[in-house]
Design a protein around this motif. Structure first.
Motif, PDB file in Angstrom:
ATOM      1  N   ASP A 103     -10.110   8.996  31.371  1.00 13.72           N
ATOM      2  CA  ASP A 103      -9.815   8.072  30.631  1.00 13.72           C
ATOM      3  C   ASP A 103      -8.237   8.436  30.095  1.00 13.72           C
ATOM      4  OD1 ASP A 103      -9.517   9.900  28.146  1.00 13.72           O
ATOM      5  OD2 ASP A 103     -11.911   9.649  28.207  1.00 13.72           O
ATOM      6  N   GLY A 104      -7.422   7.503  29.841  1.00 11.47           N
ATOM      7  CA  GLY A 104      -5.879   7.947  29.331  1.00 11.47           C
ATOM      8  C   GLY A 104      -5.696   9.189  28.506  1.00 11.47           C
ATOM      9  N   GLU A 105      -6.725   9.176  27.549  1.00 10.43           N
ATOM     10  CA  GLU A 105      -6.195  10.185  26.459  1.00 10.43           C
ATOM     11  C   GLU A 105      -6.854  11.448  27.040  1.00 10.43           C
ATOM     12  OE1 GLU A 105      -8.203  11.558  22.151  1.00 10.43           O
ATOM     13  OE2 GLU A 105      -8.619   9.542  22.828  1.00 10.43           O
ATOM     14  N   THR A 106      -7.658  11.599  27.741  1.00  9.41           N
ATOM     15  CA  THR A 106      -8.029  12.839  28.662  1.00  9.41           C
ATOM     16  C   THR A 106      -7.018  13.269  29.548  1.00  9.41           C
ATOM     17  OG1 THR A 106     -10.448  12.715  28.247  1.00  9.41           O
ATOM     18  CG2 THR A 106      -9.816  14.245  29.764  1.00  9.41           C
ATOM     19  N   GLN A 107      -6.334  12.208  30.265  1.00  4.49           N
ATOM     20  CA  GLN A 107      -5.347  12.746  31.273  1.00  4.49           C
ATOM     21  C   GLN A 107      -4.377  13.009  30.663  1.00  4.49           C
ATOM     22  OE1 GLN A 107      -4.984  10.203  35.303  1.00  4.49           O
ATOM     23  NE2 GLN A 107      -3.347   9.521  33.904  1.00  4.49           N
ATOM     24  N   THR A 108      -3.743  12.346  29.526  1.00  6.95           N
ATOM     25  CA  THR A 108      -2.501  12.990  28.885  1.00  6.95           C
ATOM     26  C   THR A 108      -2.623  14.330  28.194  1.00  6.95           C
ATOM     27  OG1 THR A 108      -2.035  10.535  28.284  1.00  6.95           O
ATOM     28  CG2 THR A 108      -1.156  12.151  26.812  1.00  6.95           C
ATOM     29  N   ALA A 109      -3.925  14.559  27.745  1.00  7.87           N
ATOM     30  CA  ALA A 109      -4.349  16.117  27.190  1.00  7.87           C
ATOM     31  C   ALA A 109      -4.066  16.964  28.250  1.00  7.87           C
ATOM     32  CB  ALA A 109      -5.478  16.045  26.285  1.00  7.87           C
ATOM     33  N   LEU A 111      -2.500  16.667  31.308  1.00  5.01           N
ATOM     34  CA  LEU A 111      -1.142  16.835  31.524  1.00  5.01           C
ATOM     35  C   LEU A 111      -0.313  17.834  30.797  1.00  5.01           C
ATOM     36  CD1 LEU A 111      -0.726  13.078  33.021  1.00  5.01           C
ATOM     37  CD2 LEU A 111      -0.596  15.196  34.216  1.00  5.01           C
ATOM     38  N   ASP A 112      -0.434  17.338  29.588  1.00 10.70           N
ATOM     39  CA  ASP A 112       0.229  18.042  28.300  1.00 10.70           C
ATOM     40  C   ASP A 112      -0.182  19.524  28.475  1.00 10.70           C
ATOM     41  OD1 ASP A 112       1.698  15.941  27.562  1.00 10.70           O
ATOM     42  OD2 ASP A 112       0.234  15.716  25.728  1.00 10.70           O
ATOM     43  N   ASN A 113      -1.576  20.115  28.436  1.00  4.61           N
ATOM     44  CA  ASN A 113      -2.110  21.262  28.823  1.00  4.61           C
ATOM     45  C   ASN A 113      -1.227  22.256  29.960  1.00  4.61           C
ATOM     46  OD1 ASN A 113      -4.019  23.449  30.170  1.00  4.61           O
ATOM     47  ND2 ASN A 113      -4.532  23.156  27.860  1.00  4.61           N
ATOM     48  N   ARG A 204      -7.332  13.275  39.590  1.00  2.29           N
ATOM     49  CA  ARG A 204      -6.690  12.245  39.199  1.00  2.29           C
ATOM     50  C   ARG A 204      -6.670  11.176  40.690  1.00  2.29           C
ATOM     51  NH1 ARG A 204      -0.729  12.902  36.970  1.00  2.29           N
ATOM     52  NH2 ARG A 204      -1.044  10.823  36.656  1.00  2.29           N
TER      53      ARG A 204
END
Length: 241
Positions: A103-109, A111-113, A204
């Motif tokens: 999901d978008g939230e997990t993917q962003t987290a 990538l940030d990590n 991804r």
């Protein structure tokens, strides 16, 4: 005293004991006496017995007719075996996560990590603070993927492989921060960061087979690093069987 929570009183006592084993308050070979633990937790012997049997099934304590329950002593082989099992299980995690999609939230987290770990691992400064920060980011990366797989049985089994009282505490950090650099050096963390980038790219891309293979290889590399660096970081335990 035990903290209120869900589950039986025996499970609450088990959580109380488990935390102290993993944090080193109850070191290996400690005799866990029912009456003493009952007094410390404010419970009767019945939930204490339930707790000790549960911890025996988790292999954190062992029972003998002569001594009763004692805290298990973990060896290097135990740690390496656990990493071998984790490689298989977390490979499954990545397969599931890739097949389902993020999901978008997990993917962003994630990538940030990966970006933050790269900044720390490839900086010109390296010391205990950087080691610990990378270690925390590494753990969070794996935790995000486990959550993305959304398989409670798999998550619980992986958690059991992470209970290594010899070196990790209840936050999955190394017991002794001064030993982090010796067990996982800057080169290990940089390699780990590159692995994370490849694993995330495969997930991804919804390439489940590649994601599973890359995660297995990633954890087995960590296993090899521990095998190589363990004697230097934990000389008192290096000869254990």
């Amino acid at each position: 005293m035990i903290e209120p929570g869900t589950g039986t009183r025996g499970e609450a006592v088990a959580a109380w004991i488990r935390k102290r084993i993993v944090n080193g308050e109850f070191p290996p070979d400690t005799h866990l006496q029912e009456q003493v633990i009952g007094n410390l937790t404010g419970t009767s012997r019945t939930p204490v017995r339930e707790a000790l049997k549960l911890l025996q099934r988790e292999q954190l304590v062992i029972y003998s007719p002569n001594r009763g329950y004692v805290v298990r002593r973990f060896s290097l082989k135990d740690i390496l075996d656990a990493f071998e099992v984790r490689a298989m299980l977390e490979g499954m995690v990545c397969h599931i996560a890739a097949a389902k999609g993020l999901d978008g939230e997990t993917q962003t987290a994630l990538l940030d990590n990966v970006a933050e770990m790269g900044r720390v691992a490839f900086s010109t400064v390296w010391g205990e603070g950087e080691s610990l920060r990378c270690f925390d980011l590494n753990f969070h990366f794996h935790r995000l993927l486990i959550a993305a797989a959304d398989n409670q049985m798999l998550a619980a089994t992986i958690a059991q492989t992470q209970r290594l009282p010899l070196i990790f505490n209840s936050e999955r950090r190394l017991q002794n921060v001064s030993r982090v650099s010796r067990l996982f050096e800057s080169g290990d963390m940089r390699r780990s960061c590159r692995d994370h980038e490849e694993i995330l790219a495969a997930i991804r891309a919804r390439d489940a087979a590649s994601a599973e293979r890359l995660m297995r290889e990633h954890i087995l590399k960590s296993r090899a690093s521990i095998a190589q660096n363990f004697a230097r970081a934990y000389p008192e335990n290096a000869g254990g069987s």
